[in-house]
Design a protein around this motif. Sequence first.
Motif, PDB file in Angstrom:
ATOM      1  N   LYS A  73       0.841  -1.198   0.000  1.00 30.47           N
ATOM      2  CA  LYS A  73       0.000   0.000   0.000  1.00 30.47           C
ATOM      3  C   LYS A  73       0.881   1.256   0.000  1.00 30.47           C
ATOM      4  O   LYS A  73       0.600   2.225  -0.702  1.00 30.47           O
ATOM      5  N   ARG A  74       1.958   1.217   0.774  1.00 31.22           N
ATOM      6  CA  ARG A  74       2.898   2.347   0.803  1.00 31.22           C
ATOM      7  C   ARG A  74       3.518   2.560  -0.579  1.00 31.22           C
ATOM      8  O   ARG A  74       3.576   3.678  -1.083  1.00 31.22           O
ATOM      9  N   LYS A  75       3.924   1.478  -1.217  1.00 34.40           N
ATOM     10  CA  LYS A  75       4.501   1.577  -2.558  1.00 34.40           C
ATOM     11  C   LYS A  75       3.469   2.101  -3.557  1.00 34.40           C
ATOM     12  O   LYS A  75       3.809   2.876  -4.455  1.00 34.40           O
ATOM     13  N   HIS A  76       2.230   1.683  -3.387  1.00 34.99           N
ATOM     14  CA  HIS A  76       1.161   2.137  -4.277  1.00 34.99           C
ATOM     15  C   HIS A  76       1.021   3.661  -4.202  1.00 34.99           C
ATOM     16  O   HIS A  76       0.891   4.330  -5.232  1.00 34.99           O
ATOM     17  N   GLU A  77       1.056   4.198  -2.989  1.00 33.60           N
ATOM     18  CA  GLU A  77       0.947   5.651  -2.821  1.00 33.60           C
ATOM     19  C   GLU A  77       2.138   6.363  -3.469  1.00 33.60           C
ATOM     20  O   GLU A  77       1.985   7.409  -4.099  1.00 33.60           O
ATOM     21  N   GLN A  78       3.320   5.784  -3.340  1.00 34.42           N
ATOM     22  CA  GLN A  78       4.503   6.371  -3.974  1.00 34.42           C
ATOM     23  C   GLN A  78       4.395   6.294  -5.507  1.00 34.42           C
ATOM     24  O   GLN A  78       4.783   7.235  -6.204  1.00 34.42           O
ATOM     25  N   ARG A  79       3.862   5.205  -6.003  1.00 35.15           N
ATOM     26  CA  ARG A  79       3.664   5.077  -7.456  1.00 35.15           C
ATOM     27  C   ARG A  79       2.708   6.153  -7.967  1.00 35.15           C
ATOM     28  O   ARG A  79       2.912   6.702  -9.049  1.00 35.15           O
ATOM     29  N   LYS A  80       1.665   6.428  -7.191  1.00 32.04           N
ATOM     30  CA  LYS A  80       0.700   7.455  -7.603  1.00 32.04           C
ATOM     31  C   LYS A  80       1.377   8.829  -7.681  1.00 32.04           C
ATOM     32  O   LYS A  80       1.107   9.608  -8.602  1.00 32.04           O
ATOM     33  N   GLN A  81       2.260   9.119  -6.741  1.00 34.26           N
ATOM     34  CA  GLN A  81       2.988  10.393  -6.775  1.00 34.26           C
ATOM     35  C   GLN A  81       3.895  10.464  -8.002  1.00 34.26           C
ATOM     36  O   GLN A  81       3.967  11.495  -8.671  1.00 34.26           O
ATOM     37  N   LEU A  82       4.567   9.364  -8.293  1.00 37.66           N
ATOM     38  CA  LEU A  82       5.433   9.325  -9.480  1.00 37.66           C
ATOM     39  C   LEU A  82       4.608   9.446 -10.756  1.00 37.66           C
ATOM     40  O   LEU A  82       5.031  10.081 -11.724  1.00 37.66           O
ATOM     41  N   ARG A  83       3.425   8.840 -10.768  1.00 37.02           N
ATOM     42  CA  ARG A  83       2.555   8.945 -11.936  1.00 37.02           C
ATOM     43  C   ARG A  83       2.212  10.396 -12.225  1.00 37.02           C
ATOM     44  O   ARG A  83       2.214  10.833 -13.375  1.00 37.02           O
ATOM     45  N   ASP A  84       1.947  11.174 -11.177  1.00 36.35           N
ATOM     46  CA  ASP A  84       1.633  12.590 -11.374  1.00 36.35           C
ATOM     47  C   ASP A  84       2.804  13.321 -12.032  1.00 36.35           C
ATOM     48  O   ASP A  84       2.613  14.135 -12.932  1.00 36.35           O
ATOM     49  N   ARG A  85       4.010  13.009 -11.590  1.00 37.70           N
ATOM     50  CA  ARG A  85       5.199  13.630 -12.201  1.00 37.70           C
ATOM     51  C   ARG A  85       5.376  13.145 -13.638  1.00 37.70           C
ATOM     52  O   ARG A  85       5.778  13.915 -14.516  1.00 37.70           O
ATOM     53  N   LEU A  86       5.078  11.873 -13.883  1.00 32.31           N
ATOM     54  CA  LEU A  86       5.173  11.340 -15.246  1.00 32.31           C
ATOM     55  C   LEU A  86       4.168  12.019 -16.178  1.00 32.31           C
ATOM     56  O   LEU A  86       4.474  12.268 -17.349  1.00 32.31           O
ATOM     57  N   GLN A  87       2.990  12.317 -15.671  1.00 36.01           N
ATOM     58  CA  GLN A  87       1.987  13.013 -16.486  1.00 36.01           C
ATOM     59  C   GLN A  87       2.490  14.402 -16.895  1.00 36.01           C
ATOM     60  O   GLN A  87       2.288  14.832 -18.030  1.00 36.01           O
ATOM     61  N   ARG A  88       3.154  15.077 -15.953  1.00 31.96           N
ATOM     62  CA  ARG A  88       3.739  16.390 -16.289  1.00 31.96           C
ATOM     63  C   ARG A  88       4.835  16.237 -17.343  1.00 31.96           C
ATOM     64  O   ARG A  88       4.928  17.023 -18.281  1.00 31.96           O
ATOM     65  N   LEU A  89       5.657  15.180 -17.193  1.00 29.70           N
ATOM     66  CA  LEU A  89       6.698  14.895 -18.174  1.00 29.70           C
ATOM     67  C   LEU A  89       6.082  14.634 -19.554  1.00 29.70           C
ATOM     68  O   LEU A  89       6.580  15.116 -20.571  1.00 29.70           O
TER      69      LEU A  89
END
Length: 196
Positions: free
Chosen positions: A128-144
Amino acid sequence: MRDEREQVELRLVAHASSVELRGRQSVRTTFKLPPRCIDALSLLAGQLGIKQKSIVDHLVDDVQTLHALAQEAVQRQDADGHRVAKTYVISRRTLESLEQVSKRFQAPRDALIESSIERIIPLLREEKRKHEQRKQLRDRLQRLLLDSQELLKKADEVLEDDDPVAGHVAHMVRMVESGCAEVEQIIEKGKRLEDF
């Protein structure tokens, strides 16, 4: 005499193989478990992409740990709590191990399975912790992705169609789009963890 011995050896090998295969044979059995355990088993199987049977077989396979859990299991079973009957497919060997430990330590099978499943709760918390971190990275990937798409528009404006740099930029944008789609699939798969 030698032929007789070889035949006996062959029969022993065949019997051992037969016993081994029967131990791996799947059987259905029902346990009464708290909804939290049922959900935990289902979630972990989904996250890891393996069958619930494999997880249960693995948890019960460690007989020493099962013995250690037997005393805890008796206390846990006495605790109040809602339980749901759930049928699982497990290996015959796993069922036999459960029944042997249950008889030996006077611990209900349901309590043994519950205690065994409780051991995977920390793994789910980590997922679950990793999932939350993945979601944060996804947001940065969307900006990229948005930035790379803007860069491609700019390249199209200032460079000719056959310019090698324009081709490389277009290729990089396709790679970012593909990577973002794959990350999104992983995050979608982990959404069930959010409510755990």
